[in-house]
Design a protein around this motif. Structure first.
Motif, short mmCIF file in Angstrom:
data_model
loop_
_atom_site.label_atom_id
_atom_site.label_comp_id
_atom_site.label_asym_id
_atom_site.label_seq_id
_atom_site.Cartn_x
_atom_site.Cartn_y
_atom_site.Cartn_z
N SER A 32 19.73 -13.91 11.12
CA SER A 32 19.35 -13.95 9.70
C SER A 32 17.84 -14.01 9.54
O SER A 32 17.27 -13.33 8.70
N VAL A 33 17.19 -14.81 10.37
CA VAL A 33 15.73 -14.89 10.35
C VAL A 33 15.14 -13.54 10.72
O VAL A 33 14.18 -13.07 10.10
N GLY A 34 15.73 -12.89 11.72
CA GLY A 34 15.27 -11.56 12.12
C GLY A 34 15.41 -10.55 10.99
O GLY A 34 14.54 -9.69 10.81
N LEU A 35 16.48 -10.66 10.22
CA LEU A 35 16.70 -9.76 9.09
C LEU A 35 15.60 -9.94 8.04
O LEU A 35 15.05 -8.96 7.52
N TYR A 36 15.24 -11.19 7.76
CA TYR A 36 14.14 -11.45 6.82
C TYR A 36 12.83 -10.89 7.36
O TYR A 36 12.02 -10.34 6.62
N GLY A 37 12.62 -11.03 8.65
CA GLY A 37 11.41 -10.49 9.29
C GLY A 37 11.33 -8.97 9.14
O GLY A 37 10.26 -8.42 8.84
N MET A 38 12.45 -8.30 9.34
CA MET A 38 12.48 -6.84 9.18
C MET A 38 12.21 -6.46 7.73
O MET A 38 11.51 -5.49 7.45
N PHE A 39 12.77 -7.22 6.80
CA PHE A 39 12.53 -6.97 5.38
C PHE A 39 11.05 -7.11 5.06
O PHE A 39 10.47 -6.27 4.38
N MET A 40 10.44 -8.16 5.56
CA MET A 40 9.01 -8.39 5.32
C MET A 40 8.19 -7.25 5.92
O MET A 40 7.21 -6.79 5.32
N ALA A 41 8.59 -6.77 7.09
CA ALA A 41 7.88 -5.66 7.73
C ALA A 41 7.97 -4.39 6.89
O ALA A 41 7.10 -3.53 6.98
N CYS A 42 8.98 -4.28 6.07
CA CYS A 42 9.13 -3.10 5.19
C CYS A 42 8.28 -3.22 3.93
O CYS A 42 7.71 -2.23 3.47
N ILE A 43 8.20 -4.42 3.35
CA ILE A 43 7.53 -4.54 2.05
C ILE A 43 6.04 -4.85 2.13
O ILE A 43 5.28 -4.42 1.26
N ILE A 44 5.60 -5.57 3.13
CA ILE A 44 4.19 -5.98 3.21
C ILE A 44 3.24 -4.79 3.33
O ILE A 44 2.25 -4.72 2.60
N PRO A 45 3.49 -3.81 4.21
CA PRO A 45 2.55 -2.67 4.29
C PRO A 45 2.44 -1.92 2.97
O PRO A 45 1.34 -1.52 2.57
N GLU A 46 3.55 -1.74 2.27
CA GLU A 46 3.50 -1.05 0.97
C GLU A 46 2.75 -1.90 -0.05
O GLU A 46 2.03 -1.37 -0.90
N GLY A 47 2.91 -3.20 0.02
CA GLY A 47 2.18 -4.10 -0.88
C GLY A 47 0.68 -4.06 -0.64
O GLY A 47 -0.11 -4.20 -1.57
N LYS A 48 0.28 -3.84 0.61
CA LYS A 48 -1.15 -3.73 0.91
C LYS A 48 -1.74 -2.43 0.35
O LYS A 48 -2.91 -2.39 0.00
N LYS A 49 -0.91 -1.40 0.27
CA LYS A 49 -1.38 -0.10 -0.22
C LYS A 49 -1.41 -0.02 -1.75
O LYS A 49 -2.21 0.72 -2.31
N ASN A 50 -0.53 -0.76 -2.40
CA ASN A 50 -0.33 -0.58 -3.84
C ASN A 50 -0.35 -1.96 -4.52
O ASN A 50 0.51 -2.79 -4.25
N LYS A 51 -1.30 -2.16 -5.43
CA LYS A 51 -1.43 -3.46 -6.10
C LYS A 51 -0.23 -3.78 -6.99
O LYS A 51 0.15 -4.93 -7.13
N ILE A 52 0.38 -2.75 -7.57
CA ILE A 52 1.55 -2.98 -8.41
C ILE A 52 2.71 -3.50 -7.56
O ILE A 52 3.39 -4.46 -7.92
N VAL A 53 2.91 -2.87 -6.41
CA VAL A 53 3.97 -3.32 -5.50
C VAL A 53 3.68 -4.75 -5.04
O VAL A 53 4.58 -5.59 -4.99
N ALA A 54 2.43 -5.05 -4.73
CA ALA A 54 2.06 -6.41 -4.31
C ALA A 54 2.38 -7.41 -5.42
O ALA A 54 2.92 -8.49 -5.15
N GLY A 55 2.08 -7.04 -6.66
CA GLY A 55 2.39 -7.92 -7.80
C GLY A 55 3.88 -8.14 -7.97
O GLY A 55 4.33 -9.26 -8.22
N VAL A 56 4.66 -7.07 -7.79
CA VAL A 56 6.12 -7.19 -7.91
C VAL A 56 6.66 -8.08 -6.80
O VAL A 56 7.57 -8.89 -7.02
N ILE A 57 6.10 -7.98 -5.60
CA ILE A 57 6.52 -8.84 -4.48
C ILE A 57 6.25 -10.31 -4.81
O ILE A 57 7.11 -11.17 -4.63
N VAL A 58 5.06 -10.59 -5.32
CA VAL A 58 4.71 -11.98 -5.68
C VAL A 58 5.62 -12.50 -6.78
O VAL A 58 6.14 -13.62 -6.69
#
Length: 105
Positions: A32-58
């Motif tokens: 389960s922890v690994g699953l959350y890690g994989m999820f974070m690996a998917c969203i964090i790079p996109e959040g770094k590229k796009n401020k709107i995505v970063a805001g939605v993540i927060v």
């Protein structure tokens, strides 16, 4: 191809349920922890590229925290809370920040 993918997905989900019930709780917890890690690996790079995505993540993290701490939502299962938040947040993001479609030339 669509029907084959659906059957493949069903088999994988069934195996996941069976393995989740057969494996020791420590292994399931680690996965389960690994699953959350994989999820974070998917969203964090996109959040770094796009401020709107970063805001939605927060906003997602903040609303998830609120849903899990307020007693008003205590009777709702965590899975249902996730579904409710997913629909609300994605709908709000789609309305507030629509993605412009590119025309294929």
């Amino acid at each position: 191809a669509g029907r084959h993918q659906q059957q493949h997905h069903t088999v994988i989900v069934a195996l996941g349920v069976l393995m989740g019930n057969a494996l020791p709780i420590r292994v399931v917890s680690a996965l389960s922890v690994g699953l959350y890690g994989m999820f974070m690996a998917c969203i964090i790079p996109e959040g770094k590229k796009n401020k709107i995505v970063a805001g939605v993540i927060v906003v997602s993290f903040v609303l998830s925290y609120i849903f899990n701490t307020l007693s008003v939502f205590a009777g709702i299962s965590s899975g249902v809370k996730i579904m409710i938040l997913t629909v609300i947040i994605s709908l709000a993001a789609a309305i507030l920040f629509p993605v412009k479609e590119e025309e294929n030339a």
